[in-house]
Write a protein that holds these residues in place. Structure first.
Motif, PDB file in Angstrom:
ATOM      1  N   LEU A   9       0.944  -1.311   0.115  1.00  0.00           N
ATOM      2  CA  LEU A   9      -0.010  -0.046  -0.025  1.00  0.00           C
ATOM      3  C   LEU A   9       0.975   1.265  -0.028  1.00  0.00           C
ATOM      4  CD1 LEU A   9      -3.070   1.192   0.049  1.00  0.00           C
ATOM      5  CD2 LEU A   9      -2.594   1.240   2.599  1.00  0.00           C
ATOM      6  N   ASN A  10       1.973   1.239   0.760  1.00  0.00           N
ATOM      7  CA  ASN A  10       2.682   2.379   0.816  1.00  0.00           C
ATOM      8  C   ASN A  10       3.524   2.683  -0.561  1.00  0.00           C
ATOM      9  OD1 ASN A  10       2.144   3.125   3.517  1.00  0.00           O
ATOM     10  ND2 ASN A  10       3.866   1.893   4.294  1.00  0.00           N
ATOM     11  N   GLU A  11       4.032   1.632  -1.089  1.00  0.00           N
ATOM     12  CA  GLU A  11       4.695   1.514  -2.382  1.00  0.00           C
ATOM     13  C   GLU A  11       3.584   2.368  -3.499  1.00  0.00           C
ATOM     14  OE1 GLU A  11       6.502  -0.930  -6.197  1.00  0.00           O
ATOM     15  OE2 GLU A  11       6.408  -1.820  -4.026  1.00  0.00           O
ATOM     16  N   TYR A  12       2.332   1.836  -3.318  1.00  0.00           N
ATOM     17  CA  TYR A  12       1.470   2.147  -4.375  1.00  0.00           C
ATOM     18  C   TYR A  12       1.008   3.765  -4.045  1.00  0.00           C
ATOM     19  CZ  TYR A  12      -3.216   3.285  -6.198  1.00  0.00           C
ATOM     20  OH  TYR A  12      -4.090   3.578  -6.954  1.00  0.00           O
ATOM     21  N   GLU A  13       0.962   4.106  -2.772  1.00  0.00           N
ATOM     22  CA  GLU A  13       0.546   5.405  -2.594  1.00  0.00           C
ATOM     23  C   GLU A  13       1.794   6.280  -2.919  1.00  0.00           C
ATOM     24  OE1 GLU A  13      -2.411   5.044   1.349  1.00  0.00           O
ATOM     25  OE2 GLU A  13      -0.224   5.146   1.501  1.00  0.00           O
ATOM     26  N   LEU A  14       2.965   6.072  -2.764  1.00  0.00           N
ATOM     27  CA  LEU A  14       4.074   6.668  -3.019  1.00  0.00           C
ATOM     28  C   LEU A  14       4.154   6.934  -4.542  1.00  0.00           C
ATOM     29  CD1 LEU A  14       6.868   8.393  -2.423  1.00  0.00           C
ATOM     30  CD2 LEU A  14       8.042   5.967  -2.471  1.00  0.00           C
ATOM     31  N   ARG A  15       3.931   5.855  -5.179  1.00  0.00           N
ATOM     32  CA  ARG A  15       3.961   6.135  -6.836  1.00  0.00           C
ATOM     33  C   ARG A  15       2.821   6.758  -7.491  1.00  0.00           C
ATOM     34  NH1 ARG A  15       6.000   2.087 -10.064  1.00  0.00           N
ATOM     35  NH2 ARG A  15       4.215   1.860 -11.408  1.00  0.00           N
ATOM     36  N   ASP A  16       1.760   7.031  -6.786  1.00  0.00           N
ATOM     37  CA  ASP A  16       0.696   7.729  -6.967  1.00  0.00           C
ATOM     38  C   ASP A  16       0.962   9.197  -6.646  1.00  0.00           C
ATOM     39  OD1 ASP A  16      -2.027   8.353  -8.145  1.00  0.00           O
ATOM     40  OD2 ASP A  16      -2.633   8.590  -5.921  1.00  0.00           O
ATOM     41  N   LEU A  17       1.585   9.322  -5.481  1.00  0.00           N
ATOM     42  CA  LEU A  17       1.804  10.815  -5.052  1.00  0.00           C
ATOM     43  C   LEU A  17       2.779  11.517  -5.877  1.00  0.00           C
ATOM     44  CD1 LEU A  17       2.016  10.167  -1.288  1.00  0.00           C
ATOM     45  CD2 LEU A  17       0.362  11.382  -2.633  1.00  0.00           C
ATOM     46  N   THR A  18       3.939  10.671  -6.668  1.00  0.00           N
ATOM     47  CA  THR A  18       5.076  11.288  -7.210  1.00  0.00           C
ATOM     48  C   THR A  18       4.350  11.978  -8.622  1.00  0.00           C
ATOM     49  OG1 THR A  18       5.322   9.256  -8.538  1.00  0.00           O
ATOM     50  CG2 THR A  18       6.724   9.793  -6.344  1.00  0.00           C
ATOM     51  N   THR A  19       3.243  11.605  -8.866  1.00  0.00           N
ATOM     52  CA  THR A  19       2.445  12.241 -10.116  1.00  0.00           C
ATOM     53  C   THR A  19       1.468  13.233  -9.721  1.00  0.00           C
ATOM     54  OG1 THR A  19       0.584  10.925 -10.189  1.00  0.00           O
ATOM     55  CG2 THR A  19       2.635  10.097 -11.292  1.00  0.00           C
ATOM     56  N   ARG A  20       1.656  13.857  -8.401  1.00  0.00           N
ATOM     57  CA  ARG A  20       0.626  14.792  -8.192  1.00  0.00           C
ATOM     58  C   ARG A  20       1.055  16.132  -8.005  1.00  0.00           C
ATOM     59  NH1 ARG A  20      -3.373  12.089  -3.633  1.00  0.00           N
ATOM     60  NH2 ARG A  20      -3.727  10.176  -4.773  1.00  0.00           N
ATOM     61  N   PHE A  21       0.846  16.947  -8.535  1.00  0.00           N
ATOM     62  CA  PHE A  21       1.327  18.732  -8.341  1.00  0.00           C
ATOM     63  C   PHE A  21       0.048  19.649  -7.956  1.00  0.00           C
ATOM     64  CE2 PHE A  21       4.471  16.401 -10.361  1.00  0.00           C
ATOM     65  CZ  PHE A  21       5.576  16.766 -10.178  1.00  0.00           C
ATOM     66  N   PRO A  22       0.184  20.449  -7.007  1.00  0.00           N
ATOM     67  CA  PRO A  22      -0.903  21.231  -6.667  1.00  0.00           C
ATOM     68  C   PRO A  22      -1.687  21.982  -7.426  1.00  0.00           C
ATOM     69  CG  PRO A  22       0.948  21.743  -5.203  1.00  0.00           C
ATOM     70  CD  PRO A  22       1.501  20.536  -6.130  1.00  0.00           C
ATOM     71  N   HIS A  23      -0.763  22.780  -8.471  1.00  0.00           N
ATOM     72  CA  HIS A  23      -1.065  23.684  -9.372  1.00  0.00           C
ATOM     73  C   HIS A  23       0.175  23.895 -10.441  1.00  0.00           C
ATOM     74  CE1 HIS A  23       1.715  26.444  -6.999  1.00  0.00           C
ATOM     75  NE2 HIS A  23       1.141  26.148  -6.018  1.00  0.00           N
ATOM     76  N   PRO A  24      -0.352  24.441 -11.586  1.00  0.00           N
ATOM     77  CA  PRO A  24       0.780  24.553 -12.408  1.00  0.00           C
ATOM     78  C   PRO A  24       1.833  25.704 -12.199  1.00  0.00           C
ATOM     79  CG  PRO A  24      -1.127  25.577 -13.324  1.00  0.00           C
ATOM     80  CD  PRO A  24      -1.512  24.713 -12.054  1.00  0.00           C
ATOM     81  N   GLY A  25       2.960  25.625 -12.480  1.00  0.00           N
ATOM     82  CA  GLY A  25       3.995  26.726 -12.619  1.00  0.00           C
ATOM     83  C   GLY A  25       3.867  27.656 -13.644  1.00  0.00           C
ATOM     84  N   ARG A  26       4.826  28.686 -13.790  1.00  0.00           N
ATOM     85  CA  ARG A  26       4.808  29.755 -14.737  1.00  0.00           C
ATOM     86  C   ARG A  26       6.105  29.994 -15.088  1.00  0.00           C
ATOM     87  NH1 ARG A  26       5.092  35.407 -14.813  1.00  0.00           N
ATOM     88  NH2 ARG A  26       3.630  36.442 -16.048  1.00  0.00           N
ATOM     89  N   ILE A  27       6.108  30.339 -16.478  1.00  0.00           N
ATOM     90  CA  ILE A  27       7.489  30.807 -16.972  1.00  0.00           C
ATOM     91  C   ILE A  27       7.787  32.129 -16.682  1.00  0.00           C
ATOM     92  CG2 ILE A  27       8.854  31.445 -19.080  1.00  0.00           C
ATOM     93  CD1 ILE A  27       8.678  28.350 -18.635  1.00  0.00           C
ATOM     94  N   GLU A  28       8.659  32.624 -15.893  1.00  0.00           N
ATOM     95  CA  GLU A  28       8.891  34.053 -15.196  1.00  0.00           C
ATOM     96  C   GLU A  28       9.945  34.713 -16.160  1.00  0.00           C
ATOM     97  OE1 GLU A  28       7.492  35.497 -12.918  1.00  0.00           O
ATOM     98  OE2 GLU A  28       6.336  33.574 -12.246  1.00  0.00           O
ATOM     99  N   ALA A  29      10.993  33.915 -16.851  1.00  0.00           N
ATOM    100  CA  ALA A  29      12.257  34.570 -17.643  1.00  0.00           C
ATOM    101  C   ALA A  29      12.504  33.734 -18.596  1.00  0.00           C
ATOM    102  CB  ALA A  29      13.324  35.157 -16.855  1.00  0.00           C
ATOM    103  N   ILE A  30      13.091  33.965 -19.503  1.00  0.00           N
ATOM    104  CA  ILE A  30      13.709  33.015 -20.860  1.00  0.00           C
ATOM    105  C   ILE A  30      15.169  33.657 -21.146  1.00  0.00           C
ATOM    106  CG2 ILE A  30      13.598  32.232 -22.954  1.00  0.00           C
ATOM    107  CD1 ILE A  30      10.287  32.602 -22.935  1.00  0.00           C
ATOM    108  N   PHE A  31      15.810  32.996 -21.233  1.00  0.00           N
ATOM    109  CA  PHE A  31      17.358  33.367 -21.119  1.00  0.00           C
ATOM    110  C   PHE A  31      18.267  32.562 -22.205  1.00  0.00           C
ATOM    111  CE2 PHE A  31      16.702  34.599 -17.002  1.00  0.00           C
ATOM    112  CZ  PHE A  31      16.776  35.880 -16.926  1.00  0.00           C
ATOM    113  N   LEU A  32      18.904  33.479 -23.281  1.00  0.00           N
ATOM    114  CA  LEU A  32      19.574  32.402 -24.390  1.00  0.00           C
ATOM    115  C   LEU A  32      21.074  33.021 -24.357  1.00  0.00           C
ATOM    116  CD1 LEU A  32      17.016  33.302 -27.124  1.00  0.00           C
ATOM    117  CD2 LEU A  32      17.126  31.098 -25.758  1.00  0.00           C
ATOM    118  N   ARG A  33      21.792  32.309 -24.911  1.00  0.00           N
ATOM    119  CA  ARG A  33      23.137  32.452 -25.010  1.00  0.00           C
ATOM    120  C   ARG A  33      23.797  31.701 -26.359  1.00  0.00           C
ATOM    121  NH1 ARG A  33      26.464  29.399 -21.204  1.00  0.00           N
ATOM    122  NH2 ARG A  33      24.648  28.048 -20.861  1.00  0.00           N
TER     123      ARG A  33
END
Length: 185
Positions: A9-33
């Protein structure tokens, strides 16, 4: 899954938890070289080419040391790590462009976007088109000593962001949402 063994059960829960993210992130800046040791240029948008890199960035250019489709086509750093690097170097703040990463992302744990389970690949979707696969941590280079001062290299260790390969290309814009999702089988 009906697990009778608590360890299962713990392994199953851990596997499931690794795919959950509370909300999307955001691109704050883009840099090129345009070259390896070249000047960092901030842009508002960039075209990402699958299996190659970002248009105008030196990682998208062929070289003897870089294999086509390699693991470091784009580099990303968390905006939330900037204050930590600043504190560790004794600065009030650190300008993200000094750290020489391509994309600055806020609101999403990029290290957690690197899959723990080989059969449960995670992908980063940026805006409506671009899909990245995190390939590992982006270790700092020796230039961090010159840029951040003595101890700059060690201040960046663990805070240097991640490398990724581009699976699906398109345009990345400042302000785009960054979502972590389970790869389709």
């Amino acid at each position: 899954m009906n697990a009778t063994n608590p360890a299962e059960l713990n392994e199953y829960e851990l596997r499931d938890l690794t795919t959950r993210f509370p909300h999307p992130g955001r691109i704050e800046a883009i840099f090129l070289r345009s070259s390896r040791r070249g000047e960092v240029v901030a842009v508002q948008s960039v075209c990402a080419f699958a299996a190659c890199g970002l248009e105008g960035d030196h990682y998208a250019q062929p070289s003897r040391s870089r294999v086509a489709g390699g693991k470091r086509q784009v580099t990303l750093i968390q905006a939330e790590h900037l204050p930590a690097v600043a504190a560790l170097t004794g600065r009030a703040q650190v300008d993200a462009s000094l750290l020489r990463r391509n994309l600055v992302v806020s609101g999403l744990n990029l290290l957690a976007a690197h899959a723990l389970c080989r059969d449960r690949s995670l992908l980063l979707r940026i805006g409506p088109e671009v899909v990245l696969e995190v390939t590992g941590q982006c270790d700092p280079c020796s230039r961090m000593e010159a840029v951040l001062g003595p101890g700059g290299y060690n201040a960046m260790r663990g805070h240097g962001g991640v490398n990724a390969r581009i699976l699906a290309g398109g345009v990345i814009r400042v302000g785009d949402a960054v979502r972590c999702e389970l790869a389709q089988a």
